[in-house]
Design a protein around this motif. Structure first.
Motif, short mmCIF file in Angstrom:
data_model
loop_
_atom_site.label_atom_id
_atom_site.label_comp_id
_atom_site.label_asym_id
_atom_site.label_seq_id
_atom_site.Cartn_x
_atom_site.Cartn_y
_atom_site.Cartn_z
N ILE A 119 -15.15 3.43 52.52
CA ILE A 119 -15.52 4.87 52.19
C ILE A 119 -14.59 5.29 50.38
O ILE A 119 -15.46 6.26 49.70
CB ILE A 119 -14.49 5.88 53.17
N MET A 120 -13.40 5.43 51.03
CA MET A 120 -12.91 5.38 49.61
C MET A 120 -14.06 4.36 47.60
O MET A 120 -13.77 5.17 47.28
CB MET A 120 -11.31 4.75 49.31
N ILE A 121 -13.96 2.86 48.11
CA ILE A 121 -15.39 2.35 47.26
C ILE A 121 -16.51 3.95 46.68
O ILE A 121 -16.91 4.23 45.62
CB ILE A 121 -15.26 1.34 47.06
N ALA A 122 -16.83 3.72 47.41
CA ALA A 122 -18.13 5.14 47.65
C ALA A 122 -17.81 6.17 47.10
O ALA A 122 -18.34 6.58 46.24
CB ALA A 122 -18.33 4.79 48.71
N ILE A 123 -16.19 7.14 47.12
CA ILE A 123 -16.00 8.93 46.62
C ILE A 123 -15.86 7.89 45.16
O ILE A 123 -16.12 8.77 44.64
CB ILE A 123 -15.52 8.96 47.67
N LEU A 124 -15.73 6.98 45.30
CA LEU A 124 -14.69 6.52 43.69
C LEU A 124 -15.92 6.05 42.52
O LEU A 124 -16.18 6.87 41.73
CB LEU A 124 -14.42 5.36 43.66
N ALA A 125 -17.05 5.48 43.55
CA ALA A 125 -18.44 5.82 42.57
C ALA A 125 -18.72 6.39 42.39
O ALA A 125 -19.75 6.85 41.21
CB ALA A 125 -19.86 4.47 43.34
N ILE A 126 -19.59 7.56 43.70
CA ILE A 126 -20.19 8.79 43.16
C ILE A 126 -19.24 9.49 42.25
O ILE A 126 -20.01 10.48 41.14
CB ILE A 126 -20.11 9.57 44.80
N LEU A 142 -20.26 10.92 38.46
CA LEU A 142 -21.05 12.51 38.06
C LEU A 142 -20.45 12.90 36.91
O LEU A 142 -21.34 13.55 36.00
CB LEU A 142 -20.55 13.20 39.09
N THR A 143 -19.53 11.67 36.56
CA THR A 143 -18.61 12.60 35.09
C THR A 143 -18.87 11.84 34.23
O THR A 143 -19.57 12.35 32.86
CB THR A 143 -16.99 11.53 35.58
N ARG A 199 -22.72 13.92 33.52
CA ARG A 199 -21.78 15.21 32.72
C ARG A 199 -21.43 15.30 31.21
O ARG A 199 -22.04 15.64 30.09
CB ARG A 199 -20.31 15.53 33.56
N GLY A 200 -20.89 13.93 30.91
CA GLY A 200 -20.33 13.42 29.84
C GLY A 200 -22.41 13.67 29.36
O GLY A 200 -21.62 13.92 27.65
N LYS A 201 -23.17 12.82 29.75
CA LYS A 201 -24.23 13.11 29.07
C LYS A 201 -24.87 14.09 28.68
O LYS A 201 -25.54 14.64 27.34
CB LYS A 201 -25.01 11.52 29.70
N LYS A 202 -24.46 14.57 29.42
CA LYS A 202 -25.59 16.34 29.33
C LYS A 202 -24.57 16.57 27.76
O LYS A 202 -25.39 17.48 27.47
CB LYS A 202 -25.28 17.19 30.59
#
Length: 124
Positions: A28-35, A39-40, A43-46
């Protein structure tokens, strides 16, 4: 016995009595970190794409806003030095780096009249 001794004994025994199971909390922690990372990066690309669009739209005659909050009309664009000269309503001018342009508020007026384009198509 204190809690540290008990937790050390549990860890030494394999966590759940020696069965060697997988802890879903880690997954669960790895999945949250990947998400979070995905997203980061998106956002940077946008933001990078929006900055590039603003810089390309900062042509002579366009009204732009800079990162510092100054709003003016582009009077001169110098590609070699990567600068634009902004003219304000008072008539004053200031040079800023091209990268400082954040938003194009009003695009530059078109230099080609729409009537010429339609007459060219009619003669074809």
């Amino acid at each position: 016995m204190n809690a540290l001794t008990i937790s050390t004994q549990i860890l030494a025994a394999g966590g759940d009595g020696g069965a060697g199971g997988f802890d879903p909390f880690i997954l669960i922690m790895i999945a949250i970190l990947a998400i979070f990372m995905i997203l980061t990066f998106r956002r940077g690309k946008k933001m990078k794409d929006a900055q590039a669009a603003a810089v390309s739209g900062a042509v002579v005659g366009a009204e732009v806003a800079t990162a510092g909050g100054m709003v003016g009309t582009v009077a001169v664009r110098d590609e070699e030095r990567q600068r634009v000269s902004l003219e304000f309503s008072s008539g004053d001018r200031v040079d800023v780096q091209l990268a400082a342009v954040q938003h194009v508020l009003t695009p530059a007026p078109s230099t080609e009249p729409a009537d010429e384009q339609s007459t060219d198509e009619d003669h074809s």
